[in-house]
Design a protein around this motif. Sequence first.
Motif, PDB file in Angstrom:
ATOM      1  N   GLY A 414       0.805  -1.202   0.000  1.00 31.43           N
ATOM      2  CA  GLY A 414       0.000   0.000   0.000  1.00 31.43           C
ATOM      3  C   GLY A 414       0.842   1.256   0.000  1.00 31.43           C
ATOM      4  O   GLY A 414       2.067   1.218  -0.128  1.00 31.43           O
ATOM      5  N   SER A 415       0.173   2.391   0.151  1.00 29.45           N
ATOM      6  CA  SER A 415       0.851   3.681   0.122  1.00 29.45           C
ATOM      7  C   SER A 415       0.534   4.449   1.395  1.00 29.45           C
ATOM      8  O   SER A 415      -0.633   4.640   1.743  1.00 29.45           O
ATOM      9  CB  SER A 415       0.387   4.489  -1.103  1.00 29.45           C
ATOM     10  OG  SER A 415       0.904   5.797  -1.068  1.00 29.45           O
ATOM     11  N   GLU A 416       1.577   4.905   2.089  1.00 32.79           N
ATOM     12  CA  GLU A 416       1.374   5.656   3.331  1.00 32.79           C
ATOM     13  C   GLU A 416       1.117   7.128   3.003  1.00 32.79           C
ATOM     14  O   GLU A 416       1.933   8.010   3.276  1.00 32.79           O
ATOM     15  CB  GLU A 416       2.592   5.484   4.246  1.00 32.79           C
ATOM     16  CG  GLU A 416       2.748   4.058   4.759  1.00 32.79           C
ATOM     17  CD  GLU A 416       3.847   3.922   5.792  1.00 32.79           C
ATOM     18  OE1 GLU A 416       4.412   4.967   6.183  1.00 32.79           O
ATOM     19  OE2 GLU A 416       4.136   2.789   6.214  1.00 32.79           O
ATOM     20  N   ASN A 417      -0.047   7.373   2.409  1.00 34.90           N
ATOM     21  CA  ASN A 417      -0.414   8.721   1.986  1.00 34.90           C
ATOM     22  C   ASN A 417      -1.512   9.327   2.851  1.00 34.90           C
ATOM     23  O   ASN A 417      -2.080  10.365   2.509  1.00 34.90           O
ATOM     24  CB  ASN A 417      -0.860   8.705   0.521  1.00 34.90           C
ATOM     25  CG  ASN A 417      -2.041   7.763   0.291  1.00 34.90           C
ATOM     26  OD1 ASN A 417      -2.559   7.152   1.234  1.00 34.90           O
ATOM     27  ND2 ASN A 417      -2.457   7.632  -0.965  1.00 34.90           N
ATOM     28  N   GLY A 418      -1.844   8.676   3.962  1.00 30.85           N
ATOM     29  CA  GLY A 418      -2.892   9.171   4.851  1.00 30.85           C
ATOM     30  C   GLY A 418      -4.287   8.725   4.479  1.00 30.85           C
ATOM     31  O   GLY A 418      -5.238   8.964   5.228  1.00 30.85           O
ATOM     32  N   GLU A 419      -4.429   8.072   3.319  1.00 29.18           N
ATOM     33  CA  GLU A 419      -5.753   7.612   2.876  1.00 29.18           C
ATOM     34  C   GLU A 419      -5.961   6.153   3.290  1.00 29.18           C
ATOM     35  O   GLU A 419      -5.232   5.265   2.861  1.00 29.18           O
ATOM     36  CB  GLU A 419      -5.887   7.747   1.362  1.00 29.18           C
ATOM     37  CG  GLU A 419      -5.846   9.190   0.887  1.00 29.18           C
ATOM     38  CD  GLU A 419      -5.962   9.315  -0.624  1.00 29.18           C
ATOM     39  OE1 GLU A 419      -6.129   8.269  -1.303  1.00 29.18           O
ATOM     40  OE2 GLU A 419      -5.888  10.449  -1.134  1.00 29.18           O
ATOM     41  N   TYR A 420      -6.958   5.911   4.122  1.00 29.52           N
ATOM     42  CA  TYR A 420      -7.275   4.544   4.541  1.00 29.52           C
ATOM     43  C   TYR A 420      -7.893   3.755   3.390  1.00 29.52           C
ATOM     44  O   TYR A 420      -7.648   2.559   3.226  1.00 29.52           O
ATOM     45  CB  TYR A 420      -8.267   4.560   5.704  1.00 29.52           C
ATOM     46  CG  TYR A 420      -7.672   4.981   7.026  1.00 29.52           C
ATOM     47  CD1 TYR A 420      -6.400   5.526   7.131  1.00 29.52           C
ATOM     48  CD2 TYR A 420      -8.409   4.840   8.195  1.00 29.52           C
ATOM     49  CE1 TYR A 420      -5.874   5.904   8.352  1.00 29.52           C
ATOM     50  CE2 TYR A 420      -7.894   5.221   9.429  1.00 29.52           C
ATOM     51  CZ  TYR A 420      -6.625   5.752   9.490  1.00 29.52           C
ATOM     52  OH  TYR A 420      -6.090   6.127  10.707  1.00 29.52           O
ATOM     53  N   LEU A 421      -8.699   4.447   2.609  1.00 27.34           N
ATOM     54  CA  LEU A 421      -9.433   3.788   1.522  1.00 27.34           C
ATOM     55  C   LEU A 421     -10.031   4.859   0.633  1.00 27.34           C
ATOM     56  O   LEU A 421     -10.035   6.050   0.986  1.00 27.34           O
ATOM     57  CB  LEU A 421     -10.541   2.888   2.093  1.00 27.34           C
ATOM     58  CG  LEU A 421     -11.521   3.557   3.069  1.00 27.34           C
ATOM     59  CD1 LEU A 421     -12.820   3.932   2.366  1.00 27.34           C
ATOM     60  CD2 LEU A 421     -11.816   2.635   4.242  1.00 27.34           C
ATOM     61  N   THR A 422     -10.542   4.437  -0.513  1.00 31.93           N
ATOM     62  CA  THR A 422     -11.250   5.343  -1.413  1.00 31.93           C
ATOM     63  C   THR A 422     -12.583   4.714  -1.803  1.00 31.93           C
ATOM     64  O   THR A 422     -12.618   3.548  -2.222  1.00 31.93           O
ATOM     65  CB  THR A 422     -10.429   5.642  -2.680  1.00 31.93           C
ATOM     66  OG1 THR A 422      -9.224   6.333  -2.315  1.00 31.93           O
ATOM     67  CG2 THR A 422     -11.215   6.510  -3.647  1.00 31.93           C
ATOM     68  N   VAL A 423     -13.653   5.477  -1.630  1.00 30.98           N
ATOM     69  CA  VAL A 423     -14.983   5.043  -2.065  1.00 30.98           C
ATOM     70  C   VAL A 423     -15.246   5.652  -3.437  1.00 30.98           C
ATOM     71  O   VAL A 423     -15.280   6.883  -3.581  1.00 30.98           O
ATOM     72  CB  VAL A 423     -16.070   5.494  -1.077  1.00 30.98           C
ATOM     73  CG1 VAL A 423     -17.461   5.086  -1.588  1.00 30.98           C
ATOM     74  CG2 VAL A 423     -15.828   4.900   0.306  1.00 30.98           C
ATOM     75  N   SER A 424     -15.403   4.792  -4.435  1.00 30.03           N
ATOM     76  CA  SER A 424     -15.707   5.252  -5.787  1.00 30.03           C
ATOM     77  C   SER A 424     -17.129   4.836  -6.151  1.00 30.03           C
ATOM     78  O   SER A 424     -17.561   3.738  -5.805  1.00 30.03           O
ATOM     79  CB  SER A 424     -14.720   4.662  -6.800  1.00 30.03           C
ATOM     80  OG  SER A 424     -13.389   5.075  -6.516  1.00 30.03           O
ATOM     81  N   VAL A 425     -17.827   5.711  -6.845  1.00 31.37           N
ATOM     82  CA  VAL A 425     -19.209   5.443  -7.246  1.00 31.37           C
ATOM     83  C   VAL A 425     -19.348   5.722  -8.736  1.00 31.37           C
ATOM     84  O   VAL A 425     -18.925   6.774  -9.224  1.00 31.37           O
ATOM     85  CB  VAL A 425     -20.212   6.317  -6.459  1.00 31.37           C
ATOM     86  CG1 VAL A 425     -21.641   5.950  -6.848  1.00 31.37           C
ATOM     87  CG2 VAL A 425     -20.000   6.179  -4.957  1.00 31.37           C
ATOM     88  N   ARG A 426     -19.924   4.774  -9.452  1.00 31.72           N
ATOM     89  CA  ARG A 426     -20.271   4.982 -10.856  1.00 31.72           C
ATOM     90  C   ARG A 426     -21.785   5.009 -10.987  1.00 31.72           C
ATOM     91  O   ARG A 426     -22.491   4.235 -10.334  1.00 31.72           O
ATOM     92  CB  ARG A 426     -19.694   3.890 -11.756  1.00 31.72           C
ATOM     93  CG  ARG A 426     -18.224   4.087 -12.090  1.00 31.72           C
ATOM     94  CD  ARG A 426     -17.774   3.197 -13.246  1.00 31.72           C
ATOM     95  NE  ARG A 426     -16.379   3.414 -13.552  1.00 31.72           N
ATOM     96  CZ  ARG A 426     -15.927   4.350 -14.383  1.00 31.72           C
ATOM     97  NH1 ARG A 426     -16.802   5.155 -14.994  1.00 31.72           N
ATOM     98  NH2 ARG A 426     -14.639   4.480 -14.613  1.00 31.72           N
ATOM     99  N   TYR A 427     -22.277   5.869 -11.849  1.00 28.51           N
ATOM    100  CA  TYR A 427     -23.720   5.951 -12.100  1.00 28.51           C
ATOM    101  C   TYR A 427     -23.957   6.474 -13.506  1.00 28.51           C
ATOM    102  O   TYR A 427     -23.076   7.095 -14.123  1.00 28.51           O
ATOM    103  CB  TYR A 427     -24.399   6.882 -11.083  1.00 28.51           C
ATOM    104  CG  TYR A 427     -24.071   8.350 -11.308  1.00 28.51           C
ATOM    105  CD1 TYR A 427     -24.899   9.171 -12.085  1.00 28.51           C
ATOM    106  CD2 TYR A 427     -22.914   8.914 -10.767  1.00 28.51           C
ATOM    107  CE1 TYR A 427     -24.579  10.503 -12.308  1.00 28.51           C
ATOM    108  CE2 TYR A 427     -22.594  10.244 -10.984  1.00 28.51           C
ATOM    109  CZ  TYR A 427     -23.436  11.032 -11.760  1.00 28.51           C
ATOM    110  OH  TYR A 427     -23.121  12.346 -11.994  1.00 28.51           O
TER     111      TYR A 427
END
Length: 510
Positions: A414-427
């Motif tokens: 992973g990357s220690e960039n402060g982001e735990y996760l990313t929620v992506s949404v397509r519609y």
Amino acid sequence: MLTTGCGGDMMQTMNDNINGIIANDAAEECSSEAEYYAEDEEQPEFNTEEYNAITENSFKSTVSDPLSTFSIDVDTASYSNVRRMIQAHQDVPAGAVRIEEMLNYFHYDYPQPNADEPFSVTTQLADCPWNADTKLMRVGLHAKDIDLSQRKPMNLVFLIDVSGSMYEVDKLPLVQKSFSILTETLDQKDRISIVTYADGDAVVLEGANGGMKDDILDAINSLHAGGSTAGAAGINTAYEIAERNFIEGGNNRIILATDGDLNVGVSSEDELKRLVEEKREGGVLLSVLGFGTGNIKDNKMETLADNGNGSYAYIDSVNEAKKVLVEEMGGTFITVAKDVKIQVEFNPAYIKGYRLIGYENRALSAEDFADDTKDAGEIGAGHTVTALYEIADNASTMTFDSADLKYSDEAAQGSENGEYLTVSVRYKKPDENESNLLAYPVTEDAYAAEMSNDMRFAAAVAEFGMLLRDSSYKGNATKQTVLDLLSGCDLQDDVYKTEFVDLVKESRIS
């Protein structure tokens, strides 16, 4: 939530008529049984209800499975059906408990979306109430509210099962009251048709002006039950009628009212799925209202709605009919985004494992997320959608097996960039076929030591669902811990959330 710009007198008349239907139903409740059955006749007790088995989502390692992908689900049938069973002091089959539908039965106080987006997306992290080794993450969507006076015209086909299995007080009579309530909300710009099916199908009304309420109500109240259930014939005819009265740019929808007990012609889940998949390409949506007890085929009704690009609700009372067809009219009938998919990418630098709670029958492969040919769920005006994840961060003592990958070790860190996760949404917009992408990184700032009101209530609903299912992942959850969570909630005079507290108390879980 909906707003209305209708004139005060017109709105008052509509509300008076709807309240009159509800009041008459309450007055008739005790005497209705006598109209169908002799008072001294003991009715046979047998149960042929059908539910699909659910294999619960398990924990996954972020090293080998960093992506979690699923379609949204705005169905609510599972909650009202489970409520019916608990209130009747019946055992609740595990297959009847779909936790995502229980969560999405309730409205949450998520923010309104930006002007250029169909829905807002919010996230929150908190300590998990039933597992001290994990965190709980909530993803919440809120579709924009609408002014009903500005809604597009509706071309609705009431497709009503009048077979012999509907000859019970909680079936056809309740169907008639439910559609009567909906009829009171219609106006002259709408087109209404009624198709029935039993041994065969019949067109009772076609293309009536929505302002012709007396004619529509007379047609609804003229129906009687009897015969076998040739559902496929009725579905085909309903699509033909809907296509013949199609309103370009309007809301074109079939509303199927049934117990799901199709037994003539096309009747298996696979056959029904193929039938509505073919028909939905014409722009007509199919929603399902389930009725009755003892022989409901929940599996077939869910299949029809999911593949007909509609929603599935279970109606056990006129009050539930009012909730689904009037209070949540925009969410039930007015689509603001289609093929809505969520993909969460977990960062192994901070998160080592996760579990999506519910949505088992909405799972998608990672590749499906960007594939615009893959069908997914719709979201209607005012709808809120909630998903919960149990997450093990790197401070957790939990361990996860993962494959020993020769070439992916660096990426797996992973990357220690402060982001735990990313929620992506397509519609997709309702009238378009190309998807839009939204992305929301989640950092440690999303963590709250004290749960918000909505988060606490959603956690209580999830706990209750896991206890009903006797989930392997219920941890230290008990009836009392659910009630403890609820005792800390400000229910804000929400009658449905207040009812949920009573339901937990009434349930047989320990």
